[in-house]
Write an enzyme that holds these catalytic residues in place. Structure first.
Site, mmCIF file in Angstrom:
data_model
loop_
_atom_site.group_PDB
_atom_site.id
_atom_site.type_symbol
_atom_site.label_atom_id
_atom_site.label_comp_id
_atom_site.label_asym_id
_atom_site.label_seq_id
_atom_site.Cartn_x
_atom_site.Cartn_y
_atom_site.Cartn_z
ATOM 1 C CG ASP A 91 -1.908 -1.045 0.998
ATOM 2 O OD1 ASP A 91 -2.456 -1.378 -0.249
ATOM 3 O OD2 ASP A 91 -2.820 -1.682 1.945
ATOM 4 C CE LYS A 119 -4.264 -5.786 0.332
ATOM 5 N NZ LYS A 119 -5.206 -4.695 -0.354
ATOM 6 C CG ASP A 145 -8.039 -5.658 -1.952
ATOM 7 O OD1 ASP A 145 -9.263 -5.824 -2.373
ATOM 8 O OD2 ASP A 145 -7.564 -5.364 -0.841
ATOM 9 C CG LEU A 146 -8.469 -3.176 -8.451
ATOM 10 C CD1 LEU A 146 -8.547 -2.968 -9.827
ATOM 11 C CD2 LEU A 146 -7.607 -2.028 -7.678
ATOM 12 N N PRO A 197 -24.012 -5.450 -12.343
ATOM 13 C CG PRO A 197 -25.651 -6.871 -12.320
ATOM 14 C CD PRO A 197 -25.527 -5.574 -12.077
ATOM 15 C CB THR A 216 -10.811 -6.562 8.557
ATOM 16 O OG1 THR A 216 -10.171 -5.642 7.854
ATOM 17 C CG2 THR A 216 -11.095 -7.804 7.957
ATOM 18 C CD GLN A 247 -7.504 -3.927 9.265
ATOM 19 O OE1 GLN A 247 -8.743 -4.023 9.189
ATOM 20 N NE2 GLN A 247 -6.748 -4.031 8.073
ATOM 21 N N GLY A 251 -0.275 -5.604 5.918
ATOM 22 C CA GLY A 251 0.224 -4.539 5.325
ATOM 23 C C GLY A 251 1.084 -4.018 6.366
HETATM 24 O O1 LIG Z 1 -12.061 -6.276 4.630
HETATM 25 C C1 LIG Z 1 -10.697 -5.784 4.174
HETATM 26 C C2 LIG Z 1 -10.515 -6.006 2.894
HETATM 27 C C3 LIG Z 1 -9.345 -5.558 2.537
HETATM 28 N N1 LIG Z 1 -8.345 -5.003 3.235
HETATM 29 C C4 LIG Z 1 -6.869 -4.703 2.826
HETATM 30 O O2 LIG Z 1 -5.922 -5.474 3.399
HETATM 31 C C5 LIG Z 1 -4.729 -4.553 3.651
HETATM 32 C C6 LIG Z 1 -4.540 -4.402 5.178
HETATM 33 O O3 LIG Z 1 -3.596 -3.662 5.396
HETATM 34 P P1 LIG Z 1 -2.867 -3.472 7.037
HETATM 35 O O4 LIG Z 1 -2.120 -2.437 6.803
HETATM 36 O O5 LIG Z 1 -2.473 -4.747 7.390
HETATM 37 O O6 LIG Z 1 -4.155 -2.926 7.845
HETATM 38 C C7 LIG Z 1 -5.208 -3.131 3.273
HETATM 39 O O7 LIG Z 1 -4.692 -3.234 2.047
HETATM 40 C C8 LIG Z 1 -6.650 -3.411 3.031
HETATM 41 O O8 LIG Z 1 -7.196 -2.309 1.806
HETATM 42 C C9 LIG Z 1 -8.618 -4.981 4.703
HETATM 43 O O9 LIG Z 1 -7.784 -4.505 5.424
HETATM 44 N N2 LIG Z 1 -9.959 -5.444 4.883
#
Ligand SMILES: O=c1ccn([C@@H]2O[C@H](COP(=O)(O)O)[C@@H](O)[C@H]2O)c(=O)[nH]1
Length: 237
Positions: A17, A39, A65-66, A72, A125, A195, A215
């Protein structure tokens, strides 16, 4: 399609990221060999687009991961546009509904046996029960994750994105079929940041995660490769 990881470092997906393509390339080079997949998310894709996917793919298979979420026809078109980048995994929001998921699956199948794993994001999350309630969903995050997961798998998703706190529930209810890709993972002692539903890497795998996404605990470390190696060392086979 990418195979499920056997264990160890292959389970780890570092999230690259950053909006800086040169930094992304440096991270990818440093982390390849210490993970199974890398990712590329919204920050990097919005900054650098397809060349970022190509650059990261030179080092490891890419999880793109977009989180597609639209009608649809539009999501199917987006999938078709992404297929030439040959991502190993692509996300879409389960909340787009069964017709959207089914349209994405039809579009992904154009790539034949080499198609990306289609992953449905359930409840982000970063959301706790209060945040979910603010969107009009009174059920617990776990109940909503399960509802969306059942619908998405029935509509053609190959797997699900959930927090480590729902992985065991999804395994118990849906069995071994759907791939589970789990962000919200924090090594013991790491800051959660934004998170809300977290667990450690080993806990996430014990709960049924196939892959874990990490990340900031990696990219924010002084030595990202060492941070990834130390997380991978905690992952069971
Ligand atoms: O529900 C979700 C879906 C995607 N993500 C993605 O994962 C990483 C997590 O990054 P951290 O720095 O470990 O928090 C990030 O790219 C999100 O876009 C998520 O966290 N939760």
């Amino acid at each position: 399609m990418i195979a499920r990881p056997a264990g160890g470092a292959a389970r780890l997906i570092p999230a690259i990221d950053t909006g800086d393509l040169a930094r992304a390339e440096a991270l990818a080079a440093a982390l390849a060999g210490r993970c199974g997949v890398l990712k590329v998310g919204l920050e990097l894709f919005c900054a650098a687009g397809a060349p970022a996917v190509a650059a990261v793919t030179r080092h490891a298979p890419v999880f793109l991961d977009l989180k597609l979420h639209d009608i649809p026809n539009t999501v199917a078109g987006a999938l078709r546009s992404l297929l030439p980048l040959r991502p190993a995994m692509v996300t879409l929001h389960a909340g787009g509904g069964p017709a959207m998921v089914a349209a994405a699956r039809d579009a992904a199948e154009r790539a034949g046996a080499d198609r990306p794993l289609l992953l449905a994001v359930t409840v982000l999350t970063s959301m706790d029960a209060a945040a979910l309630a603010a969107t009009g969903v009174a059920d617990s995050p776990a109940a909503q994750v399960l509802r969306l997961a059942r619908m998405a798998v029935a509509a053609g998703a190959d797997g699900l994105v959930c927090s480590p706190q729902e992985a065991a529930l999804l395994r118990a209810e849906l069995g071994p079929g759907p791939a589970l890709v789990v962000p919200g993972v924090r090594p013991a002692g790491s800051a959660a940041g934004d998170q809300a539903r977290t667990a450690t890497p080993a806990e996430a795998v014990a709960a049924g995660a196939d892959w874990i996404v990490v990340g900031r605990p990696i990219t924010g470390a002084a030595d990202p490769a060492a941070a990834a190696a130390s997380i991978a060392a905690t992952l069971p086979g």
